[in-house]
Design a protein around this motif. Structure first.
Motif, mmCIF file in Angstrom:
data_model
loop_
_atom_site.group_PDB
_atom_site.id
_atom_site.type_symbol
_atom_site.label_atom_id
_atom_site.label_comp_id
_atom_site.label_asym_id
_atom_site.label_seq_id
_atom_site.Cartn_x
_atom_site.Cartn_y
_atom_site.Cartn_z
ATOM 1 N N ASN A 167 2.878 13.981 0.895
ATOM 2 C CA ASN A 167 2.319 13.185 1.987
ATOM 3 C C ASN A 167 0.977 12.561 1.586
ATOM 4 O OD1 ASN A 167 4.507 13.898 3.588
ATOM 5 N ND2 ASN A 167 3.454 15.634 4.507
ATOM 6 N N THR A 168 0.190 13.315 0.793
ATOM 7 C CA THR A 168 -1.085 12.777 0.332
ATOM 8 C C THR A 168 -0.883 11.552 -0.553
ATOM 9 O OG1 THR A 168 -2.089 14.976 0.403
ATOM 10 C CG2 THR A 168 -3.202 13.313 -0.931
ATOM 11 N N ILE A 169 0.102 11.615 -1.452
ATOM 12 C CA ILE A 169 0.374 10.473 -2.325
ATOM 13 C C ILE A 169 0.895 9.288 -1.510
ATOM 14 C CG2 ILE A 169 1.799 9.668 -4.251
ATOM 15 C CD1 ILE A 169 1.644 12.447 -5.421
ATOM 16 N N LEU A 170 1.658 9.565 -0.456
ATOM 17 C CA LEU A 170 2.091 8.477 0.422
ATOM 18 C C LEU A 170 0.892 7.804 1.091
ATOM 19 C CD1 LEU A 170 5.315 9.834 2.188
ATOM 20 C CD2 LEU A 170 5.126 7.899 0.618
ATOM 21 N N LEU A 171 -0.084 8.614 1.501
ATOM 22 C CA LEU A 171 -1.300 8.044 2.072
ATOM 23 C C LEU A 171 -2.047 7.211 1.033
ATOM 24 C CD1 LEU A 171 -2.750 10.904 4.300
ATOM 25 C CD2 LEU A 171 -1.842 8.718 5.040
ATOM 26 N N HIS A 172 -2.053 7.692 -0.227
ATOM 27 C CA HIS A 172 -2.667 6.900 -1.287
ATOM 28 C C HIS A 172 -1.961 5.548 -1.414
ATOM 29 C CE1 HIS A 172 -5.020 10.262 -2.118
ATOM 30 N NE2 HIS A 172 -4.333 10.830 -3.096
ATOM 31 N N GLY A 173 -0.630 5.555 -1.287
ATOM 32 C CA GLY A 173 0.108 4.311 -1.360
ATOM 33 C C GLY A 173 -0.241 3.359 -0.227
ATOM 34 N N ALA A 174 -0.386 3.923 0.989
ATOM 35 C CA ALA A 174 -0.785 3.085 2.128
ATOM 36 C C ALA A 174 -2.185 2.522 1.924
ATOM 37 C CB ALA A 174 -0.715 3.899 3.423
ATOM 38 N N GLN A 175 -3.093 3.373 1.428
ATOM 39 C CA GLN A 175 -4.444 2.890 1.140
ATOM 40 C C GLN A 175 -4.436 1.820 0.060
ATOM 41 O OE1 GLN A 175 -6.437 6.894 0.665
ATOM 42 N NE2 GLN A 175 -8.073 5.759 1.644
ATOM 43 N N LEU A 176 -3.576 2.007 -0.939
ATOM 44 C CA LEU A 176 -3.493 1.021 -2.008
ATOM 45 C C LEU A 176 -3.073 -0.331 -1.469
ATOM 46 C CD1 LEU A 176 -3.444 0.208 -5.010
ATOM 47 C CD2 LEU A 176 -1.054 0.971 -5.054
ATOM 48 N N LEU A 177 -2.087 -0.350 -0.583
ATOM 49 C CA LEU A 177 -1.641 -1.613 -0.012
ATOM 50 C C LEU A 177 -2.772 -2.288 0.759
ATOM 51 C CD1 LEU A 177 1.936 -0.638 1.232
ATOM 52 C CD2 LEU A 177 1.328 -1.975 -0.791
ATOM 53 N N MET A 178 -3.565 -1.483 1.478
ATOM 54 C CA MET A 178 -4.689 -2.065 2.206
ATOM 55 C C MET A 178 -5.765 -2.564 1.246
ATOM 56 S SD MET A 178 -5.140 0.277 5.641
ATOM 57 C CE MET A 178 -5.322 1.839 4.775
ATOM 58 N N CYS A 179 -6.009 -1.807 0.161
ATOM 59 C CA CYS A 179 -6.997 -2.258 -0.821
ATOM 60 C C CYS A 179 -6.538 -3.524 -1.534
ATOM 61 C CB CYS A 179 -7.257 -1.154 -1.847
ATOM 62 S SG CYS A 179 -8.147 0.275 -1.205
ATOM 63 N N MET A 180 -5.227 -3.656 -1.739
ATOM 64 C CA MET A 180 -4.711 -4.827 -2.432
ATOM 65 C C MET A 180 -4.875 -6.108 -1.622
ATOM 66 S SD MET A 180 -3.765 -4.027 -5.416
ATOM 67 C CE MET A 180 -4.994 -2.739 -5.502
ATOM 68 N N LEU A 181 -5.148 -5.975 -0.330
ATOM 69 C CA LEU A 181 -5.409 -7.161 0.472
ATOM 70 C C LEU A 181 -6.613 -7.927 -0.058
ATOM 71 C CD1 LEU A 181 -4.863 -5.825 4.122
ATOM 72 C CD2 LEU A 181 -3.377 -7.377 2.847
ATOM 73 N N SER A 182 -7.577 -7.196 -0.631
ATOM 74 C CA SER A 182 -8.760 -7.856 -1.172
ATOM 75 C C SER A 182 -8.429 -8.719 -2.377
ATOM 76 C CB SER A 182 -9.812 -6.816 -1.556
ATOM 77 O OG SER A 182 -9.311 -5.943 -2.549
ATOM 78 N N TYR A 183 -7.266 -8.500 -3.011
ATOM 79 C CA TYR A 183 -6.873 -9.285 -4.171
ATOM 80 C C TYR A 183 -6.130 -10.566 -3.783
ATOM 81 C CZ TYR A 183 -8.026 -5.140 -6.917
ATOM 82 O OH TYR A 183 -8.676 -4.088 -7.498
ATOM 83 N N ILE A 184 -5.506 -10.569 -2.627
ATOM 84 C CA ILE A 184 -4.715 -11.735 -2.237
ATOM 85 C C ILE A 184 -5.348 -12.532 -1.099
ATOM 86 C CG2 ILE A 184 -2.575 -10.623 -2.961
ATOM 87 C CD1 ILE A 184 -1.967 -10.068 -0.029
ATOM 88 N N TYR A 185 -6.365 -11.941 -0.443
ATOM 89 C CA TYR A 185 -6.890 -12.637 0.722
ATOM 90 C C TYR A 185 -7.595 -13.952 0.390
ATOM 91 C CZ TYR A 185 -12.004 -12.164 0.778
ATOM 92 O OH TYR A 185 -13.341 -12.317 0.543
ATOM 93 N N PRO A 186 -8.214 -14.145 -0.815
ATOM 94 C CA PRO A 186 -8.808 -15.469 -1.081
ATOM 95 C C PRO A 186 -7.800 -16.604 -1.031
ATOM 96 C CG PRO A 186 -9.659 -13.859 -2.624
ATOM 97 C CD PRO A 186 -8.532 -13.195 -1.893
ATOM 98 N N ARG A 187 -6.554 -16.335 -1.517
ATOM 99 C CA ARG A 187 -5.532 -17.383 -1.460
ATOM 100 C C ARG A 187 -5.099 -17.648 -0.025
ATOM 101 N NH1 ARG A 187 -6.419 -13.604 -5.608
ATOM 102 N NH2 ARG A 187 -5.999 -14.579 -7.622
#
Length: 259
Positions: A167-187
């Motif tokens: 479950n902790t790794i799943l939370l890491h995955g959810a956090q990763l998806l939210m962090c990845m927003l910073s990589y695509i939001y400029p476009r």
């Protein structure tokens, strides 16, 4: 992770407020703010991958966990993460320093990355790094999650700890998806700004809240509630406050009835 997010939020909030107050900021100050914000933003997914690996070692190699995941090695790993992120981003600064005249650093601009690091190849390099960071961290999370899931099925005694690690790794995955927003939001922000050019400030404010504030606001809440000790004291304090409020309320009702 908490220290990294605290630095990131402090710098980005200061930069955001200064941009609204002064609009144009000196290039030297803007360069410092941008670099620190980029350092801490890129650190977040790598730290998440490191945390997932630690959970994987704890479940799949429990006997060696104490030897591998020591405090000293943790500090060394944190230093390596910061060093790699700083080195990859400082190259932008050195390229800008070599390609721009010295007078450029005394001018004032609206503090955006593309207004500071204007060399053409730097944008391509940023996209390549974003893809590299995302791919490596995503593969790490998928690998550790699958290994922990298989270990949880094979375990006959300590399935609870394996399930918690999964479950902790799943939370890491959810956090990763939210962090990845910073990589695509400029476009995304660029496309929306082209459609609604009159509301560009509102668009930047909204994307800042969604991309930077929301993920780091949810992270301590999720991990705090999942921690057993924190949850125990939270319930204890909450119930004690209720107990204190209830008798006082009953006493006031009794006094009103007597009068």
């Amino acid at each position: 992770m908490v220290i990294n997010d605290a630095i990131q939020l402090t710098v980005t909030i200061m930069l955001f407020v200064l941009s609204y107050i002064f609009y144009f900021i000196n290039v030297s100050f803007c360069c410092f703010f941008i670099l620190v914000a980029v350092f801490t933003t890129r650190n977040s997914p790598v730290i998440l991958a490191s945390m997932a690996i630690e959970r994987y070692i704890a479940v799949c190699n429990p006997l060696r966990h104490a030897q591998i995941c020591t405090t000293q090695r943790t500090y060394i790993l944190i230093g390596i993460i910061w060093f790699v992120c700083v080195v990859t981003e400082m190259s932008d600064f050195f390229v800008t320093l070599a390609s721009e005249p010295i007078s450029f650093f005394y001018t004032s601009v609206f503090c955006l990355r593309q207004n500071i690091f204007r060399f053409p190849t730097l944008a391509t390099k940023m996209q390549a790094l974003d893809f590299l960071y995302f791919s490596c961290v995503l593969l790490t999370l998928v690998y550790t999650y699958l290994r922990v899931m298989f270990a949880a099925r094979a375990m006959s005694t300590d399935r609870t700890s394996a399930q918690k690690a999964r479950n902790t790794i799943l939370l890491h995955g959810a956090q990763l998806l939210m962090c990845m927003l910073s990589y695509i939001y400029p476009r995304i922000e660029a496309v929306i700004s082209m459609v609604f050019p009159a509301h560009i400030l509102d668009i930047r404010y909204s994307t800042y809240l969604i991309v930077y504030i929301l993920p780091r606001f949810l992270s301590p809440i999720v991990y705090g509630v999942r921690d057993q000790k924190f949850r125990k004291y939270l319930k204890k304090n909450f119930l004690c406050n209720q107990c204190r409020v209830t008798p006082s309320g009953e006493q006031e009702n009794r006094l009103e009835n007597e009068h």
